[in-house]
Design a protein around this motif. Structure first.
Motif, mmCIF file in Angstrom:
data_model
loop_
_atom_site.group_PDB
_atom_site.id
_atom_site.type_symbol
_atom_site.label_atom_id
_atom_site.label_comp_id
_atom_site.label_asym_id
_atom_site.label_seq_id
_atom_site.Cartn_x
_atom_site.Cartn_y
_atom_site.Cartn_z
ATOM 1 N N VAL A 1 0.813 -1.217 0.000
ATOM 2 C CA VAL A 1 0.000 0.000 0.000
ATOM 3 C C VAL A 1 0.844 1.263 0.000
ATOM 4 O O VAL A 1 0.345 2.337 -0.339
ATOM 5 C CB VAL A 1 -0.952 0.034 1.216
ATOM 6 C CG1 VAL A 1 -1.922 -1.145 1.168
ATOM 7 C CG2 VAL A 1 -0.185 0.035 2.533
ATOM 8 N N LEU A 2 2.109 1.162 0.395
ATOM 9 C CA LEU A 2 2.965 2.336 0.509
ATOM 10 C C LEU A 2 4.313 2.014 -0.112
ATOM 11 O O LEU A 2 4.984 1.069 0.306
ATOM 12 C CB LEU A 2 3.153 2.716 1.977
ATOM 13 C CG LEU A 2 3.913 4.007 2.294
ATOM 14 C CD1 LEU A 2 3.108 5.217 1.831
ATOM 15 C CD2 LEU A 2 4.210 4.111 3.785
ATOM 16 N N VAL A 3 4.712 2.788 -1.131
ATOM 17 C CA VAL A 3 5.967 2.539 -1.842
ATOM 18 C C VAL A 3 6.659 3.872 -2.103
ATOM 19 O O VAL A 3 6.029 4.834 -2.563
ATOM 20 C CB VAL A 3 5.728 1.815 -3.181
ATOM 21 C CG1 VAL A 3 7.044 1.559 -3.893
ATOM 22 C CG2 VAL A 3 4.970 0.505 -2.967
ATOM 23 N N ALA A 4 7.944 3.921 -1.798
ATOM 24 C CA ALA A 4 8.720 5.136 -2.046
ATOM 25 C C ALA A 4 10.112 4.763 -2.522
ATOM 26 O O ALA A 4 10.696 3.783 -2.064
ATOM 27 C CB ALA A 4 8.809 5.991 -0.790
ATOM 28 N N VAL A 5 10.646 5.581 -3.424
ATOM 29 C CA VAL A 5 12.015 5.430 -3.906
ATOM 30 C C VAL A 5 12.725 6.743 -3.593
ATOM 31 O O VAL A 5 12.345 7.800 -4.097
ATOM 32 C CB VAL A 5 12.063 5.139 -5.413
ATOM 33 C CG1 VAL A 5 13.509 4.977 -5.879
ATOM 34 C CG2 VAL A 5 11.249 3.886 -5.746
ATOM 35 N N GLY A 6 13.764 6.666 -2.760
ATOM 36 C CA GLY A 6 14.388 7.880 -2.265
ATOM 37 C C GLY A 6 15.831 8.066 -2.691
ATOM 38 O O GLY A 6 16.642 7.157 -2.550
ATOM 39 N N ASN A 7 16.111 9.263 -3.201
ATOM 40 C CA ASN A 7 17.490 9.726 -3.350
ATOM 41 C C ASN A 7 17.897 10.461 -2.083
ATOM 42 O O ASN A 7 19.049 10.427 -1.675
ATOM 43 C CB ASN A 7 17.592 10.650 -4.568
ATOM 44 C CG ASN A 7 18.978 11.246 -4.751
ATOM 45 O OD1 ASN A 7 19.963 10.520 -4.859
ATOM 46 N ND2 ASN A 7 19.064 12.569 -4.791
ATOM 47 N N CYS A 8 16.927 11.125 -1.460
ATOM 48 C CA CYS A 8 17.085 11.787 -0.169
ATOM 49 C C CYS A 8 16.168 11.110 0.862
ATOM 50 O O CYS A 8 15.264 10.371 0.482
ATOM 51 C CB CYS A 8 16.728 13.271 -0.284
ATOM 52 S SG CYS A 8 17.934 14.266 -1.187
ATOM 53 N N PRO A 9 16.365 11.377 2.131
ATOM 54 C CA PRO A 9 15.560 10.682 3.137
ATOM 55 C C PRO A 9 14.095 11.087 3.213
ATOM 56 O O PRO A 9 13.248 10.255 3.548
ATOM 57 C CB PRO A 9 16.270 11.035 4.462
ATOM 58 C CG PRO A 9 17.641 11.459 4.085
ATOM 59 C CD PRO A 9 17.502 12.107 2.738
ATOM 60 N N SER A 10 13.778 12.371 2.939
ATOM 61 C CA SER A 10 12.444 12.843 3.306
ATOM 62 C C SER A 10 11.675 13.446 2.142
ATOM 63 O O SER A 10 12.233 13.842 1.123
ATOM 64 C CB SER A 10 12.550 13.869 4.448
ATOM 65 O OG SER A 10 13.161 15.056 3.999
ATOM 66 N N TYR A 11 10.362 13.531 2.362
ATOM 67 C CA TYR A 11 9.455 14.230 1.459
ATOM 68 C C TYR A 11 8.345 14.838 2.307
ATOM 69 O O TYR A 11 8.280 14.637 3.523
ATOM 70 C CB TYR A 11 8.917 13.328 0.368
ATOM 71 C CG TYR A 11 7.991 12.185 0.771
ATOM 72 C CD1 TYR A 11 7.757 11.837 2.092
ATOM 73 C CD2 TYR A 11 7.334 11.425 -0.198
ATOM 74 C CE1 TYR A 11 6.910 10.785 2.436
ATOM 75 C CE2 TYR A 11 6.504 10.378 0.138
ATOM 76 C CZ TYR A 11 6.292 10.068 1.450
ATOM 77 O OH TYR A 11 5.453 9.034 1.789
ATOM 78 N N GLY A 12 7.494 15.648 1.662
ATOM 79 C CA GLY A 12 6.338 16.200 2.356
ATOM 80 C C GLY A 12 6.669 17.109 3.523
ATOM 81 O O GLY A 12 5.879 17.233 4.453
ATOM 82 N N GLY A 13 7.825 17.752 3.502
ATOM 83 C CA GLY A 13 8.173 18.657 4.578
ATOM 84 C C GLY A 13 8.731 17.975 5.805
ATOM 85 O O GLY A 13 8.393 18.343 6.933
ATOM 86 N N GLY A 14 9.590 16.988 5.615
ATOM 87 C CA GLY A 14 10.282 16.373 6.736
ATOM 88 C C GLY A 14 9.838 14.974 7.107
ATOM 89 O O GLY A 14 10.264 14.451 8.143
ATOM 90 N N MET A 15 9.016 14.339 6.286
ATOM 91 C CA MET A 15 8.618 12.954 6.539
ATOM 92 C C MET A 15 9.736 12.031 6.045
ATOM 93 O O MET A 15 9.955 11.908 4.841
ATOM 94 C CB MET A 15 7.299 12.640 5.822
ATOM 95 C CG MET A 15 6.143 13.496 6.283
ATOM 96 S SD MET A 15 4.626 13.213 5.309
ATOM 97 C CE MET A 15 4.233 11.531 5.807
ATOM 98 N N ARG A 16 10.416 11.362 6.970
ATOM 99 C CA ARG A 16 11.617 10.588 6.650
ATOM 100 C C ARG A 16 11.218 9.189 6.164
ATOM 101 O O ARG A 16 11.477 8.178 6.824
ATOM 102 C CB ARG A 16 12.534 10.539 7.855
ATOM 103 C CG ARG A 16 13.057 11.918 8.246
ATOM 104 C CD ARG A 16 13.979 11.859 9.443
ATOM 105 N NE ARG A 16 15.167 11.068 9.179
ATOM 106 C CZ ARG A 16 16.241 11.506 8.525
ATOM 107 N NH1 ARG A 16 16.267 12.747 8.039
ATOM 108 N NH2 ARG A 16 17.282 10.726 8.340
ATOM 109 N N ILE A 17 10.631 9.158 4.990
ATOM 110 C CA ILE A 17 10.117 7.913 4.439
ATOM 111 C C ILE A 17 11.241 6.938 4.098
ATOM 112 O O ILE A 17 11.094 5.723 4.232
ATOM 113 C CB ILE A 17 9.236 8.209 3.194
ATOM 114 C CG1 ILE A 17 8.575 6.942 2.661
ATOM 115 C CG2 ILE A 17 10.050 8.900 2.108
ATOM 116 C CD1 ILE A 17 7.533 6.367 3.564
ATOM 117 N N CYS A 18 12.376 7.441 3.646
ATOM 118 C CA CYS A 18 13.548 6.611 3.333
ATOM 119 C C CYS A 18 14.700 7.090 4.214
ATOM 120 O O CYS A 18 15.632 7.749 3.740
ATOM 121 C CB CYS A 18 13.921 6.723 1.856
ATOM 122 S SG CYS A 18 12.629 6.213 0.706
ATOM 123 N N PRO A 19 14.658 6.788 5.511
ATOM 124 C CA PRO A 19 15.533 7.471 6.476
ATOM 125 C C PRO A 19 17.021 7.271 6.250
ATOM 126 O O PRO A 19 17.823 8.077 6.716
ATOM 127 C CB PRO A 19 15.090 6.886 7.822
ATOM 128 C CG PRO A 19 14.451 5.578 7.489
ATOM 129 C CD PRO A 19 13.792 5.790 6.164
#
Length: 314
Positions: A214-232
């Motif tokens: 249900v939740l998938v993220a691909v990160g070059n940086c740790p966060s999105y959405g103003g500080g949400m550390r989805i890929c810490p």
């Protein structure tokens, strides 16, 4: 590359200090709370000794085109005043060109700027950028390039959302009411009510992985959405992408996981999984990916880490 690399030119050799500074500003960024910032930015950048040109654009397409024209016309550097969406527009022009880039964080979300070492305070960030300009100094950082099956490609700096968060953004963008943050909150409630796992197919550096999630993220940086550390653990200097996904959880479990994203502690949940790869192929039905908070490309896409793809004025 070293901290003494010059402002223009794709290689480490010295380049002449010519050209001008192009500035792209979004007056609506940060819900307008930085409207008085732009004159200060222009004045401070001008004091660094370079001609400064404020790019004119009223739409995202015009802004993207203006940035591309500036790079093609010989701009030595591009500076943005806005949030991650404004940064994303500029990255389409400066990526893999050697043209220096400086983000002044003045948006609701400033994840790329903060994650790559710029101060969160916009006035402090302007000082950092101006000092780098004066010294002729840049520092390299990685970007991610996503490519669709038809060959269309887009760059992003922070995170690609390709699950629940992408669906929320897509719904919010279709809604004309309510206004502001309440529209996004309503979109969350609607998508939670409609929540269902989707079948994903990933290939991580060629290794296949299938799951219901249900939740998938691909990160070059740790966060999105103003500080949400989805890929810490993502690092924009390691030449890798971090992939984080949540399995087939229900609404209650997702509601418990989501607040933990701000701390990055969600990755310890048994239904959340993390991987790292240089190239990520991702496919699922009915998902449009959102990169740096902006509508990007529908799945399937291939995402590739591109080391040292941007030169930051820091």
């Amino acid at each position: 590359m070293t901290a003494n690399d010059q402002l223009s030119g794709a290689g480490p050799a010295a380049a002449p200090r010519d050209g001008y500074l192009a500035v792209l500003a979004n007056p609506a960024a940060g819900r307008g709370r930085y409207r008085g910032l732009l004159p200060i930015v222009l004045d401070r950048l001008g004091a660094a000794g370079w001609p400064v040109v404020l790019l004119e654009a009223e739409t995202a397409d015009q802004a993207r085109a203006a940035c591309a024209t500036a790079v093609a016309d010989g701009a030595a550097a591009l500076v943005t005043v806005g949030g991650d969406g404004t940064v994303n527009l500029a990255l389409q022009a400066v990526a893999d060109t050697g043209v220096a880039f400086g983000p002044v964080p003045a948006g609701t979300g400033n994840d790329f700027a903060v994650c790559t070492g710029f101060p969160a305070d916009p006035l402090a960030a302007v000082e950092v950028i101006a000092a780098a300009l004066t010294a002729g100094r840049t520092r390299p950082a990685d970007l991610a390039r996503m490519t669709a099956g038809d060959g269309t490609s887009r760059w992003f700096g922070a995170v690609l959302a390709a699950g629940f968060d992408a669906l929320v953004n897509e719904r919010a963008n279709r809604m004309s009411w309510p206004r502001g943050r309440r529209r996004y909150d309503l979109a969350i409630l609607v998508e939670l009510a409609r929540l269902r796992p989707r079948r994903y197919t990933l290939r991580l550096d060629g290794v296949p992985l299938e799951f219901d999630g249900v939740l998938v993220a691909v990160g070059n940086c740790p966060s999105y959405g103003g500080g949400m550390r989805i890929c810490p653990d993502a690092d924009p200097t390691d030449g890798q992408l971090d992939v984080v996904y949540a399995g087939p959880v229900g609404r209650a479990t997702l509601a418990r996981i989501k607040p933990r994203v701000y701390r990055g502690s969600h990755v310890t949940h048994p239904m959340v999984h993390s991987h790292r790869a240089r190239t990520v192929e991702i496919s699922a039905d009915g998902i449009v990916g959102y990169a740096d908070g902006e509508r990007a490309l529908p799945l399937p896409v291939t995402v590739t880490a591109v080391p040292d793809a941007v030169r930051l004025l820091i």
